[in-house]
Structure formats: structure tokens, C-alpha cells
Design a protein around this motif. Structure first.
Motif, mmCIF file in Angstrom:
data_model
loop_
_atom_site.group_PDB
_atom_site.id
_atom_site.type_symbol
_atom_site.label_atom_id
_atom_site.label_comp_id
_atom_site.label_asym_id
_atom_site.label_seq_id
_atom_site.Cartn_x
_atom_site.Cartn_y
_atom_site.Cartn_z
ATOM 1 N N ALA A 133 0.748 -1.283 0.084
ATOM 2 C CA ALA A 133 0.094 0.089 0.008
ATOM 3 C C ALA A 133 1.125 1.077 0.024
ATOM 4 O O ALA A 133 0.600 2.111 -0.677
ATOM 5 C CB ALA A 133 -1.117 0.097 1.398
ATOM 6 N N SER A 134 2.060 1.162 0.666
ATOM 7 C CA SER A 134 2.810 2.498 0.791
ATOM 8 C C SER A 134 3.290 2.731 -0.519
ATOM 9 O O SER A 134 3.558 4.180 -0.692
ATOM 10 C CB SER A 134 4.128 2.134 1.794
ATOM 11 N N GLU A 135 3.721 1.828 -1.547
ATOM 12 C CA GLU A 135 4.220 2.122 -2.847
ATOM 13 C C GLU A 135 2.952 2.675 -3.744
ATOM 14 O O GLU A 135 3.227 3.282 -4.829
ATOM 15 C CB GLU A 135 4.969 0.799 -3.098
ATOM 16 N N LEU A 136 2.067 2.032 -3.401
ATOM 17 C CA LEU A 136 0.720 2.139 -4.270
ATOM 18 C C LEU A 136 0.132 3.843 -4.305
ATOM 19 O O LEU A 136 0.253 4.171 -5.264
ATOM 20 C CB LEU A 136 -0.418 1.256 -3.910
ATOM 21 N N PHE A 137 0.485 4.265 -2.936
ATOM 22 C CA PHE A 137 0.273 5.812 -2.840
ATOM 23 C C PHE A 137 1.107 6.530 -3.694
ATOM 24 O O PHE A 137 0.775 8.038 -3.882
ATOM 25 C CB PHE A 137 0.396 6.196 -1.381
ATOM 26 N N GLU A 138 2.456 6.109 -4.318
ATOM 27 C CA GLU A 138 3.445 6.802 -4.818
ATOM 28 C C GLU A 138 2.712 7.197 -6.417
ATOM 29 O O GLU A 138 3.282 7.978 -7.296
ATOM 30 C CB GLU A 138 4.644 6.241 -4.886
ATOM 31 N N SER A 139 1.821 6.325 -6.827
ATOM 32 C CA SER A 139 1.543 6.432 -8.180
ATOM 33 C C SER A 139 0.126 6.207 -8.521
ATOM 34 O O SER A 139 -0.241 6.710 -9.744
ATOM 35 C CB SER A 139 2.249 4.915 -9.073
ATOM 36 N N ILE A 140 -0.583 6.139 -7.454
ATOM 37 C CA ILE A 140 -2.099 6.226 -7.830
ATOM 38 C C ILE A 140 -2.597 7.783 -7.880
ATOM 39 O O ILE A 140 -1.928 8.775 -7.381
ATOM 40 C CB ILE A 140 -2.788 5.476 -6.604
ATOM 41 N N SER A 141 -3.797 7.880 -8.796
ATOM 42 C CA SER A 141 -4.378 9.118 -9.180
ATOM 43 C C SER A 141 -5.244 9.567 -7.961
ATOM 44 O O SER A 141 -5.799 8.577 -7.196
ATOM 45 C CB SER A 141 -4.864 9.215 -10.376
ATOM 46 N N PHE A 142 -5.581 10.736 -7.858
ATOM 47 C CA PHE A 142 -6.478 11.192 -6.808
ATOM 48 C C PHE A 142 -7.827 10.546 -7.088
ATOM 49 O O PHE A 142 -8.467 10.040 -6.018
ATOM 50 C CB PHE A 142 -6.508 12.688 -6.697
ATOM 51 N N GLU A 155 -16.773 5.100 2.246
ATOM 52 C CA GLU A 155 -16.737 6.074 3.102
ATOM 53 C C GLU A 155 -17.287 7.343 2.671
ATOM 54 O O GLU A 155 -16.803 7.469 1.418
ATOM 55 C CB GLU A 155 -15.179 6.398 3.287
ATOM 56 N N ARG A 156 -17.953 8.018 3.167
ATOM 57 C CA ARG A 156 -18.816 9.164 2.667
ATOM 58 C C ARG A 156 -17.685 10.467 2.361
ATOM 59 O O ARG A 156 -18.214 11.215 1.586
ATOM 60 C CB ARG A 156 -19.750 9.820 3.639
ATOM 61 N N HIS A 157 -16.885 10.413 3.304
ATOM 62 C CA HIS A 157 -15.666 11.588 2.921
ATOM 63 C C HIS A 157 -14.496 11.026 2.269
ATOM 64 O O HIS A 157 -13.375 11.406 2.499
ATOM 65 C CB HIS A 157 -15.239 11.781 4.487
ATOM 66 N N ALA A 158 -14.679 10.260 1.268
ATOM 67 C CA ALA A 158 -13.603 9.629 0.454
ATOM 68 C C ALA A 158 -12.785 10.551 -0.198
ATOM 69 O O ALA A 158 -11.530 10.531 -0.024
ATOM 70 C CB ALA A 158 -14.326 8.681 -0.588
ATOM 71 N N ARG A 159 -13.446 11.700 -0.799
ATOM 72 C CA ARG A 159 -12.425 12.805 -1.356
ATOM 73 C C ARG A 159 -11.566 13.103 -0.276
ATOM 74 O O ARG A 159 -10.451 13.622 -0.669
ATOM 75 C CB ARG A 159 -13.041 13.617 -2.346
ATOM 76 N N ARG A 160 -12.051 13.638 0.548
ATOM 77 C CA ARG A 160 -11.338 14.540 1.897
ATOM 78 C C ARG A 160 -10.249 13.431 2.142
ATOM 79 O O ARG A 160 -9.121 13.920 2.504
ATOM 80 C CB ARG A 160 -12.387 14.646 2.881
ATOM 81 N N VAL A 161 -10.432 12.077 2.265
ATOM 82 C CA VAL A 161 -9.532 11.342 2.784
ATOM 83 C C VAL A 161 -8.334 10.974 1.761
ATOM 84 O O VAL A 161 -7.256 11.172 2.058
ATOM 85 C CB VAL A 161 -10.017 10.005 3.336
ATOM 86 N N ALA A 162 -8.819 10.843 0.551
ATOM 87 C CA ALA A 162 -7.915 10.702 -0.665
ATOM 88 C C ALA A 162 -6.827 11.887 -0.799
ATOM 89 O O ALA A 162 -5.696 11.786 -0.925
ATOM 90 C CB ALA A 162 -8.558 10.412 -1.817
ATOM 91 N N ARG A 163 -7.594 13.145 -0.568
ATOM 92 C CA ARG A 163 -6.550 14.296 -0.630
ATOM 93 C C ARG A 163 -5.558 14.428 0.424
ATOM 94 O O ARG A 163 -4.309 14.572 0.299
ATOM 95 C CB ARG A 163 -7.613 15.558 -0.614
ATOM 96 N N ALA A 164 -6.236 14.084 1.744
ATOM 97 C CA ALA A 164 -5.128 14.236 3.032
ATOM 98 C C ALA A 164 -4.108 13.044 2.700
ATOM 99 O O ALA A 164 -2.953 13.548 3.333
ATOM 100 C CB ALA A 164 -5.972 13.808 4.136
ATOM 101 N N ILE A 165 -4.382 11.963 2.261
ATOM 102 C CA ILE A 165 -3.422 10.979 2.264
ATOM 103 C C ILE A 165 -2.197 11.444 1.158
ATOM 104 O O ILE A 165 -1.045 11.179 1.271
ATOM 105 C CB ILE A 165 -4.059 9.449 1.697
ATOM 106 N N THR A 175 1.039 1.598 9.075
ATOM 107 C CA THR A 175 -0.164 1.722 9.609
ATOM 108 C C THR A 175 -0.650 2.695 10.596
ATOM 109 O O THR A 175 -1.749 3.473 10.455
ATOM 110 C CB THR A 175 -0.718 0.350 10.097
ATOM 111 N N GLY A 176 0.234 3.210 11.419
ATOM 112 C CA GLY A 176 0.020 4.295 12.356
ATOM 113 C C GLY A 176 -0.203 5.512 11.646
ATOM 114 O O GLY A 176 -0.984 6.344 11.906
ATOM 115 N N GLU A 177 0.770 5.901 10.596
ATOM 116 C CA GLU A 177 0.738 7.094 10.168
ATOM 117 C C GLU A 177 -0.415 7.384 9.104
ATOM 118 O O GLU A 177 -1.168 8.351 9.230
ATOM 119 C CB GLU A 177 2.053 7.112 8.984
ATOM 120 N N LEU A 178 -0.870 6.018 8.288
ATOM 121 C CA LEU A 178 -1.977 6.253 7.839
ATOM 122 C C LEU A 178 -3.306 6.460 8.401
ATOM 123 O O LEU A 178 -4.197 7.176 8.117
ATOM 124 C CB LEU A 178 -2.395 5.029 6.770
#
Length: 309
Positions: A133-142, A155-165, A175-178
């Protein structure tokens, strides 16, 4: 490697009623279902599949005393057709799949499945394949991440969460950081559910392509069963159960013509019949003993005779 198999008695009852000679446990896990089935059904031979190499090693130990009644293969269950072909098996009498994550995977910090234990952000069912998962975040689009969190985690706040990540600097590596990133942008639920729960589920499903795996397995299953053979699937959340329900129902149809056509000309031949119209769910006693079983649902279907038969 501890894992308490859910709906164990119910699974044994389903297959014991049909007395299969050859059955495939497509998701071995801790081998709980496999061991119970081998003990309950005289003469049963079993093929066990799992993509987690640890599960294969544990199953080899726990099922070793059954000798040549057991064959084990490390592979994703979506490759069930190829696995059987490589073993020289055309059809079998039973197929079982448990789509849940094993307790061992959840409770092992270094596997990175749970925010209950701080560890590397991995989440792969097979730690030897694919991107953590940590490497997936390096290449996945918003958009892709937001869609996954919304659809797979509901998750109702999916866009907010994705942007924060994706705006975190550095990107989460544990896992703690996420979990902390999600908790900063999503409030705690009134039912006490940790705000990170839905996002963790969504990321796990995304990393392992779980719904793609399930759909591939469901598409292949009817053709791999002998007449009278049984397919059983245990799901844990609505997306999984919806896929099973839809595919099983689709396989029971004798006509798929549009309703405006007065005479059927599709020549559709049903391949399955439902054994239980409503899903089998765990007893109160099982939920009390194993809370992780609470959301599990077992659906069962039987292979109809082929036309030539």
C-alpha cells in the motif's frame, strides 16, 4: 498462525450432505475448514489453494497426516481454472471460498493490515507479489484513490481522505501514520467505529484486487463443477455478498431476453440452482465466541446437469 474459521459447522453440513469425492478449498487460510471437512467426510480428497505462502506452509503441517488425500497449491483463487488444469483435473464436486482476511494476517503487525498494530503499510495477501500500500500511494491518482475509498470502504468523506493521504509529506509508510491522517479529517462515528476502519478496508481491497479476484472465481465456478457439485462462498461485506448473490442468481436464469420480447430466443441454459435462497449467517453463540464472524454470510448453489447429460 491462529485463525478461527467462521460458519465452520454450517460449511461442513452443506458439503457433508452431498458427499463430495473431490473438493477445492480455494482460500485455505489456517486450514480450519479443510481439516473439518476431511475429518467429517469419509474418502474426501481435497485441493487447497492460497496465495499467502505462510498459509500454505501452515496447511502443510496441519493437514500432513491426511497424506495423499490433500494437495496444496500457492496461487490466487482467481486462477482456479488454471490450477485444476495443471493438476489434470477437469471437474470437482465442491468449491469453497472464504473471502475474509485471516486473523493471522490482521494480528501480525508486519503484514500491515490493521491500525491496531503499528507496522509497515503493506496489506498484501501475498507479500511476495504486487505493490504494498505504501508504494501504491506513490503512483495512484487522486480520482482513483477517492473512488476506491468510496466504493470499497463506503466512506462518505472519500475525497477528503484521499486528498489528505496524497498531500501528506512524506506519504504514509506505516499503518499508524495512515490511521492518523484519516482520523484528522474524519470524525469518530457515533457507534464507536474508528474513523480509519473504512479506509483501511478500501485500501486492502484495492491492493489485493479483491473484487476482481472474486468476480473471476465466480465466473469460472459453474464450469468446474460436476453435475450435482456444490459451490459455497463466505462473504464479509456488502460488495462481496452482492457479487456472489448476483452471479449465483445469474447462473440460475433460463432466459435473459429483454422483457419487451414476447418469445424467448436467447437459448440461455441455467447452470446452477440455489441451495439456500437466503444467506446462512452465524449463530449468536458463534458471534459471542468470535466477533469477527458477525458480518459473515454463506451462500450455496448446486451445479445442474449439463445438457448432454
Amino acid at each position: 498462525f491462529h485463525h478461527e474459521s467462521v460458519l465452520l459447522d454450517e460449511v461442513v453440513d452443506v458439503f457433508a450432505a452431498h458427499k463430495p469425492a473431490l473438493l477445492v478449498d480455494c482460500t485455505l487460510g489456517g486450514a480450519g475448514h479443510s481439516r473439518a471437512l476431511l475429518e467429517a467426510i469419509d474418502g474426501l480428497h481435497l485441493i487447497g489453494i492460497d496465495r499467502d505462502p505462510m498459509a500454505i506452509r501452515v496447511a502443510a503441517e496441519r493437514l500432513g497426516h491426511f497424506g495423499n488425500r490433500v494437495r496444496l497449491v500457492q496461487a490466487p483463487f482467481s486462477e482456479i481454472g488454471a490450477v485444476l488444469e495443471n493438476l489434470g483435473v477437469a471437474q470437482v464436486d465442491g468449491l469453497l471460498a472464504d473471502f475474509g482476511v485471516s486473523s493471522h494476517q490482521i494480528d501480525t503487525a508486519e503484514r500491515g493490515f490493521s491500525f491496531r498494530f503499528d507496522g509497515p503499510l503493506d496489506m498484501r495477501m501475498n507479500p511476495e507479489a504486487g505493490l504494498p500500500a505504501s508504494e501504491l500511494f506513490e503512483s495512484i491518482s487522486f480520482d482513483e484513490l477517492a473512488t476506491a475509498i468510496k466504493e470499497y470502504g463506503e466512506e462518505r468523506h472519500a475525497r477528503r481522505v484521499a486528498r489528505a493521504i496524497l498531500e501528506a509529506d512524506p506519504l504514509p509508510r506505516t499503518t499508524g501514520e495512515l490511521a492518523e491522517i484519516v482520523r484528522r479529517v474524519v470524525r469518530s462515528a457515533k457507534d464507536g467505529l474508528d474513523p480509519a476502519t473504512r479506509t483501511f478496508q478500501a485500501i486492502r481491497v484495492l491492493v489485493n484486487r479483491e473484487l476482481h479476484e472474486i468476480e473471476a472465481w465466480l465466473r469460472q465456478s459453474p464450469a468446474l463443477l460436476n453435475a450435482g457439485g456444490v459451490v459455497a462462498a463466505i462473504s464479509f461485506h456488502s460488495l462481496e455478498d452482492r457479487a456472489v448473490k448476483h452471479r449465483f442468481r445469474e447462473a440460475t436464469l433460463s432466459c435473459i431476453c429483454p422483457p419487451e420480447i414476447p418469445i424467448c430466443n436467447c437459448n440461455t441454459i441455467p447452470t446452477l440452482e440455489l441451495v439456500n435462497k437466503r444467506p446462512i449467517t452465524p449463530s449468536t453463540d458463534e458471534i459471542r465466541r468470535n466477533p469477527r464472524a458477525r458480518s459473515s454470510k454463506l451462500r450455496v448453489a448446486r451445479r445442474l446437469p449439463r445438457v448432454s447429460e
